[in-house]
Motif scaffolding. Structure first.
Motif, short mmCIF file in Angstrom:
data_model
loop_
_atom_site.label_atom_id
_atom_site.label_comp_id
_atom_site.label_asym_id
_atom_site.label_seq_id
_atom_site.Cartn_x
_atom_site.Cartn_y
_atom_site.Cartn_z
N GLU A 124 0.83 -1.21 0.00
CA GLU A 124 0.00 0.00 0.00
C GLU A 124 0.87 1.26 0.00
N ILE A 125 2.05 1.14 0.56
CA ILE A 125 2.98 2.27 0.55
C ILE A 125 3.59 2.41 -0.85
N VAL A 126 4.02 1.28 -1.40
CA VAL A 126 4.61 1.30 -2.75
C VAL A 126 3.58 1.83 -3.75
N ASP A 127 2.35 1.39 -3.60
CA ASP A 127 1.31 1.83 -4.55
C ASP A 127 1.08 3.34 -4.50
N GLN A 128 1.24 3.93 -3.33
CA GLN A 128 1.12 5.40 -3.26
C GLN A 128 2.20 6.03 -4.13
N VAL A 129 3.42 5.48 -4.02
CA VAL A 129 4.53 6.01 -4.81
C VAL A 129 4.24 5.86 -6.31
N VAL A 130 3.75 4.69 -6.66
CA VAL A 130 3.45 4.43 -8.08
C VAL A 130 2.38 5.42 -8.58
N ALA A 131 1.36 5.62 -7.76
CA ALA A 131 0.27 6.53 -8.16
C ALA A 131 0.78 7.96 -8.32
N ILE A 132 1.64 8.38 -7.41
CA ILE A 132 2.16 9.76 -7.46
C ILE A 132 3.14 9.92 -8.63
N ASP A 133 3.91 8.87 -8.89
CA ASP A 133 4.84 8.92 -10.03
C ASP A 133 4.04 9.10 -11.33
N ARG A 134 2.94 8.40 -11.40
CA ARG A 134 2.09 8.51 -12.60
C ARG A 134 1.59 9.94 -12.75
N GLN A 135 1.16 10.54 -11.63
CA GLN A 135 0.67 11.93 -11.67
C GLN A 135 1.79 12.89 -12.05
N SER A 136 2.99 12.61 -11.54
CA SER A 136 4.11 13.49 -11.83
C SER A 136 4.39 13.50 -13.34
N ARG A 137 4.34 12.30 -13.94
CA ARG A 137 4.58 12.20 -15.38
C ARG A 137 3.46 12.87 -16.16
N LEU A 138 2.24 12.69 -15.67
CA LEU A 138 1.08 13.21 -16.39
C LEU A 138 0.98 14.73 -16.29
N TYR A 139 1.14 15.26 -15.09
CA TYR A 139 0.89 16.70 -14.90
C TYR A 139 2.16 17.55 -14.96
N HIS A 140 3.31 16.93 -14.74
CA HIS A 140 4.54 17.72 -14.74
C HIS A 140 5.57 17.20 -15.74
N GLN A 141 5.18 16.24 -16.50
CA GLN A 141 6.02 15.67 -17.58
C GLN A 141 7.39 15.20 -17.09
N LYS A 142 7.47 14.78 -15.85
CA LYS A 142 8.74 14.21 -15.39
C LYS A 142 8.47 13.18 -14.29
#
Ligand code: SAH
Length: 336
Positions: A124-142
């Motif tokens: 559940e902790i790793v999944d938070q990181v994965v979800a945030i990484d996805r958002q970072s790529r989507l909204y901040h292109q990195k």
């Protein structure tokens, strides 16, 4: 569930398999298909081939004017934790939770009011990181560059799962992130700090000090009754001796709490024991406010005195304050 049943029918199997899988996921909280023991080996392999178990999902997302994104993450049992994406020009940081609520009782923190409901599983902790990484790529292109365990909960009260999560995040088969980009923030549990040092962990340590005066710290962080500053100091010296990694002291300066010269002197003294730096954090109001951030002149005095003694000081400006995503504001308000 119908989609699952349809999948089984399409595969020439029986529709009730869908119900079985659904129950594993939502009633029994299974994280892996291989744990679904009432399914045949072939069925489990088939599922593995077609699906990924994502046992958390972003229930609500709020975006701040400054680009910070706060997520209410729903867990398999319906409980909610919060995870935050904090972008700056140089890095994008995920602030993740380690527990649902918190068992500690820091009087200035919104999460403390929730009490601890349960520990998070490593996944559940790793999944938070994965979800945030996805958002970072989507909204901040990195991609995500850093992770801080500064969300809900006390990571050292959920030590095995937090360490397992960090292993997964840093391992090449996992996310392959450097441990030097991960910071674990603790309110300061001496025994656990020593244990971490013994285990040779490679991530960074931040300690929520807030006062180097015993009586004051006890007042604002009542659980420290059982963890006196002398024990903390000793554990931190031990940490440094073993890891050679200097820690950061997180510190909020409040009016009438720790705004006197004696408070600054005590902090300088505390910093002498092991190489460290001080991160002065802006106070984020939590509603019922007995606390006020000290005047800018006081903060300036802290900076001057610390620097005069050769101690590195950084000032952390709050991010995402308009959406209650800043430090100490995570309290599942969207649920209220
Ligand atoms: N339990 C861990 C991690 C979560 S809190 C810890 O105590 O370190 C993350 C940081 O936010 C800690 O330094 C904490 O002291 C600080 N914090 C808590 N409430 C705050 C508030 N209202 N304003 C600013 N910082 C706060």
């Amino acid at each position: 569930m119908t989609a699952l049943s349809d999948f089984f029918i399409a595969q020439g199997d029986q529709s009730f398999r869908g119900k079985q899988v659904y129950e594993w996921l939502w009633k029994k909280g299974a994280h892996r298909f291989e744990d679904m023991t009432n399914l045949s080996k072939d069925t489990r392999a088939l599922l593995e081939e077609h699906f990924v178990i994502n046992h958390i999902h972003v229930d609500a997302m709020q975006k701040s004017k400054d680009g910070t994104i706060k997520n209410a993450i729903k867990l398999h049992d319906g409980l909610i934790v919060e995870s935050v994406l904090i972008p700056t020009s140089k890095r994008t940081t995920a602030c993740v939770s380690s527990q649902v609520g918190c068992s500690l009782n820091c009087t200035f923190c919104a999460t403390a009011k929730l009490k601890r409901m349960r520990n998070l599983q490593a996944d559940e902790i790793v999944d938070q990181v994965v979800a945030i990484d996805r958002q970072s790529r989507l909204y901040h292109q990195k991609p995500l560059t850093n992770i801080v365990f500064m969300g809900m909960g006390e990571p050292l009260m959920n030590y095995p799962q937090v360490l397992a999560a960090i292993d997964k995040i840093t391992s090449p088969e996992g996310l392959g992130m450097s441990p030097r980009r991960i910071t674990l923030s603790t309110s300061g549990i001496p025994k656990m700090i020593k244990k971490m040092a013994d285990e040779g962990v490679k991530f960074k340590l931040a300690v929520s000090l807030h006062s180097a005066v015993e009586e004051t710290r006890k007042k604002i962080m009542p659980f420290t009754e059982h963890f006196p500053l002398t024990d903390l100091r000793e554990a931190l010296e031990y940490w440094y001796a073993k890891t050679k990694s200097r820690m950061t002291y997180e510190y909020v300066v409040w009016k009438g709490v720790n705004d006197q010269q004696a408070d600054i002197d005590a902090l300088v003294e505390f910093c002498r024991f092991a190489p460290s730096k001080v991160n002065l954090i802006e106070y984020n109001a939590i509603g019922d406010d007995a606390f006020r951030q000290a005047a800018p002149e006081v903060i300036e005095r802290y900076i001057q005195v610390l620097e005069r003694h050769g101690i590195t000081v950084t000032v952390r400006r709050s991010r995402g304050k308009d959406i209650d995503a800043a430090c100490g504001q995570l309290a599942n308000k969207s649920q209220a």
